[in-house]
Design an enzyme around this catalytic site. Structure first.
Site, PDB file in Angstrom:
ATOM      1  N   GLU A 241     105.444 122.955  22.506  1.00  0.00           N
ATOM      2  CA  GLU A 241     106.578 122.645  21.647  1.00  0.00           C
ATOM      3  C   GLU A 241     106.136 122.108  20.277  1.00  0.00           C
ATOM      4  O   GLU A 241     106.697 122.484  19.260  1.00  0.00           O
ATOM      5  CB  GLU A 241     107.508 121.637  22.334  1.00  0.00           C
ATOM      6  CG  GLU A 241     108.754 121.415  21.495  1.00  0.00           C
ATOM      7  CD  GLU A 241     109.861 120.711  22.244  1.00  0.00           C
ATOM      8  OE1 GLU A 241     109.570 120.144  23.316  1.00  0.00           O
ATOM      9  OE2 GLU A 241     110.999 120.740  21.755  1.00  0.00           O
ATOM     10  N   ASP A 242     105.156 121.247  20.260  1.00  0.00           N
ATOM     11  CA  ASP A 242     104.855 120.513  19.031  1.00  0.00           C
ATOM     12  C   ASP A 242     103.558 120.911  18.328  1.00  0.00           C
ATOM     13  O   ASP A 242     103.221 120.340  17.306  1.00  0.00           O
ATOM     14  CB  ASP A 242     104.785 119.003  19.325  1.00  0.00           C
ATOM     15  CG  ASP A 242     106.133 118.464  19.769  1.00  0.00           C
ATOM     16  OD1 ASP A 242     107.141 119.135  19.476  1.00  0.00           O
ATOM     17  OD2 ASP A 242     106.166 117.405  20.393  1.00  0.00           O
TER      18      ASP A 242
END
Ligand code: MN
Length: 711
Positions: free
Chosen positions: A79-80
């Protein structure tokens, strides 16, 4: 938290629960995560890596093994950071990738405050959970650490995240039996959502700290001594309940903060189950038990694995004292819940024994599939997440867990849809009960089924589980269509016969044309539209005649034939959903009756002499007659005029009872000329039955007249 978690701490924690485990996967995950998150920082200013490290450590503390702990380290990489699922797959394989992918997907959603958004969130959550429960465990650990460090967020985000935690994650933790985690999540959310109330409780508790500790020590000593007298060596402790549960109890005005015993619970931990029951006996011997407060979750474990004996007794100062008794193993499961269970075997598939424990999860999967409206889904999930449950038995001794307030119909649907759909009665502990009976803990429930029995719309008023509600609605919908089609077909056939055109119904070509004209795809849709009252049979027949015979000539030819009578619609036990009895005149078998085709609600049966019916459009009326042996009881209103004297009502009800008839409504009034007028609604099988009832009342001494009401 102070201390920074290192890779070594995580490995040690894993090995504590899994001696000899291979931790190389964890090391690999650590390196991958460290590279991916390099240069990132959290709002607190710490390196971002501290977060996955903490999450992995929390998972290790839950007793989870290398795979899940590695997922903790990797959970934010996709996700990051620039890392991709393909890379994960390459380095760590499918199992890890699937879990991280599940966590990522949930992370991309917001619970929000719109119903549709919340429903979508839950739907995704439930699906990923059902695929692999470890997705939820990682998500929970992630949430715990985020809640612990929520102070660095902006206030409005703090509130949103805290609310989401309280609404979703804390109940889920409870559902999985992870009570320590649930309490922590609740208290942290409470701190951010109701800071003032939190502080009040904290201060109130601080003031009484000394007194409370003295009392706890005293009671623990006393319990230890009594157990010891009987040769039992138990771990005895007293503890404060968690802040949020105290707050909720204060709000519900069930307890006061000043009353120590309300906020405390004592716990005795022993080695064997036998010792637990022994300890219970000893405690009940020395302290008077409060009736109704003994709960044996050892003999009857909760679905989330929780086992313990709970009892409340009167303590040394005449106060109520809550005591929980369990074994060490039960204690471990109570604290860690599903995670404790999972730690031993990191397997993807649920073994059969577990399957039953995850029945609620399967039900949630069913729910999200069956409930398409967000309101229904949220209501259903809420029921599943906040279970105030009863435990009942099948005749073979299997335990079923249902929400409190559930009925035999809920039970029937919990067993199997077919059992629910054909449920005609129920025996609880060997005795017949009404279908709306509220099941009690420990009831043994036997469902009587019959292939001729079908779900009833009334059931929707008392069933408690969304499963039953959904299944009943589905059945009604399907069968209503079926019956609309049958009724529509019959009405059209009747109409066509009048014109000697009934063969058109069979050939169907012309009929298909008419259906098309009305923008209906199939013939069944046309019949349904007629049965449902959208179009009258007359309208459709009219169009059909135009299609067949645009010239007037053949029509006159047809008119030569005398109209045929198809015979009346037959009313059989009112199984038919589209046929109902009019409430204005309440016909009973034996009465002359006439059907009235309503708009969209099927056929209503009236008595032929019903004054209301006389005012309706006559083309909507169709002949009807009773058919077959009636097994039901029908309501009938009767009026009895008597001499006004005390005890008259008792005499009449006595006579009704002797005539073996149920009274469902009664009212009495007295007139100025000293007469009593009593109105009853009685349940009768047919007209003969009613006649017998009327005769029985007529025989009473002071009865002046008795009659059935016409409307
Ligand atoms: Mn995270």
């Amino acid at each position: 938290m102070g201390r920074i978690i290192r890779l070594q701490d995580i490995e040690e924690e894993v090995l504590k629960h899994h001696p000899g485990a291979d931790t190389s996967l964890i090391q690999k995950a650590y390196i991958f995560s460290a590279k991916a998150h390099e240069g990132q920082t959290r709002l607190s200013g710490e390196p971002y890596l501290s977060h996955p490290l903490e999450v992995a450590y929390i998972l290790a503390q839950m007793g989870l093994g290398p795979v899940t702990v590695s997922c903790g380290l990797l959970h934010d990489t996709v996700e990051d950071t620039a890392a991709t699922l393909d890379e994960l797959d390459e380095y760590f394989g499918e199992e890890v990738t699937d879990i991280v992918n599940g966590v990522t997907k949930i992370g991309q959603l917001t619970f929000g405050d719109k119903l549709t958004q919340q429903a979508e969130y839950l739907r995704k959550m439930v699906l990923s959970m059902a695929k692999d429960i470890r997705v939820l465990l990682v998500k929970l650990a992630d949430r715990v650490h985020n809640m612990r460090t929520l102070g660095h967020m902006e206030p409005h985000k703090q509130r949103r995240i805290a609310q989401e935690t309280l609404d979703i994650y804390a109940p889920l933790a409870g559902r999985l039996g992870m009570f320590r985690l649930k309490a922590e999540l609740e208290d942290l959310s409470f701190f951010y959502l109701e800071p003032e109330a939190y502080q009040q409780i904290q201060e109130g508790l601080m003031r009484k700290k000394g007194e409370r500790e003295k009392y706890i020590e005293e009671v623990c000593e006393l319990l230890r001594a009594k157990l010891k007298e009987h040769g039992l060596d138990g771990e005895v402790s007293g503890r404060l309940k968690n802040f949020y549960s105290i707050y909720r109890k204060i709000q519900a005005q069930q307890i006061a903060l000043d009353e120590l015993h309300d906020i405390l619970a004592f716990r005795i931990i022993l080695t064997t189950v036998g010792e637990c029951y022994e300890a219970l006996g000893i405690i009940h011997h020395y302290f008077r038990p409060v009736p109704g407060r003994l709960k044996d979750y050892i003999g009857m474990p909760k679905a989330n694995l929780y086992q313990s004996i709970h009892t409340t007794v009167i303590g040394p100062y005449g106060e109520r004292m809550e005591v929980q008794i369990r074994t060490h193993e039960m204690h471990r499961v109570a604290e860690e819940g599903i995670a404790a269970h999972w730690g031993y075997k990191e397997k993807r598939a649920l073994v059969e024994k577990d399957a039953q424990r995850f029945a609620w999860l399967r039900q949630m999967v069913d729910l999200q599939r069956d409930l398409t409206s967000p309101e229904e889904l949220l209501e259903g999930v809420r029921l599943e997440l906040y279970p105030d449950e009863v435990y009942v038995f099948t005749p073979r001794g299997e335990v079923k867990e249902l929400p409190r307030g559930s009925t035999p119909v809920d039970f029937a649907y919990a067993i199997h849809t077919e059992v629910g759909n054909t449920c005609m009665g129920a025996k609880v502990n060997g005795r017949m009960v009404p279908l709306r009976y509220e099941l009690q803990n420990g009831d043994t429930v036997e469902i009587l089924t019959s292939p001729n029995q079908h779900p009833n719309r009334d059931w929707l008023q008392f069933v408690k589980t969304s499963r039953a509600r959904t299944k009943i609605r589905q059945w009604l919908k399907a069968s209503e269509r079926e019956q609309s089609i049958a009724l529509g077909k019959e009405l059209l056939e009747r109409e066509l016969r009048k014109h000697g055109l009934n063969k058109l119904l069979k050939e169907g070509e012309e009929l298909r044309k008419v259906a098309q004209e009305l923008s209906l795809v199939r013939l069944d849709d046309l019949f349904e539209a007629i049965g449902h009252g959208k179009y009258s049979a007359g309208q459709v027949a009219g169009r059909l005649i135009k299609t067949v015979a645009p010239e007037p000539e053949p029509v006159t030819e047809l008119e030569v034939k005398p109209p045929k009578d198809l015979g009346p619609i037959r009313i059989k036990d009112l199984q038919d959903l589209l046929i109902r009895l009019a409430s204005c005149c309440q016909p009973i078998p034996g009465d002359a009756i006439i059907g009235y085709i309503t708009r969209g609600k099927g056929v209503t049966i009236h008595r032929a002499d019903c004054p209301y019916l006389a005012r309706t459009e006559s083309f909507r009326q169709i002949p009807a007659e009773w058919d077959g042996h009636q097994q039901k009881l029908y309501p009938a209103k009767i009026q009895v005029v008597t001499v006004d004297k005390p005890g008259m009502l008792a005499d009449i009800t006595g006579a009704l009872k002797a005539a073996d008839v149920n009274v469902t409504k009664a009212s009495v009034e007295t007139t100025a000329d000293h007469r009593g007028i009593a109105n009853f609604t009685v349940q009768v099988a047919d007209q003969q039955h009613l006649e017998r009832v009327l005769a029985a009342i007529k025989r009473l001494k002071d009865v002046i007249s008795v009659r059935r009401m016409t409307g």
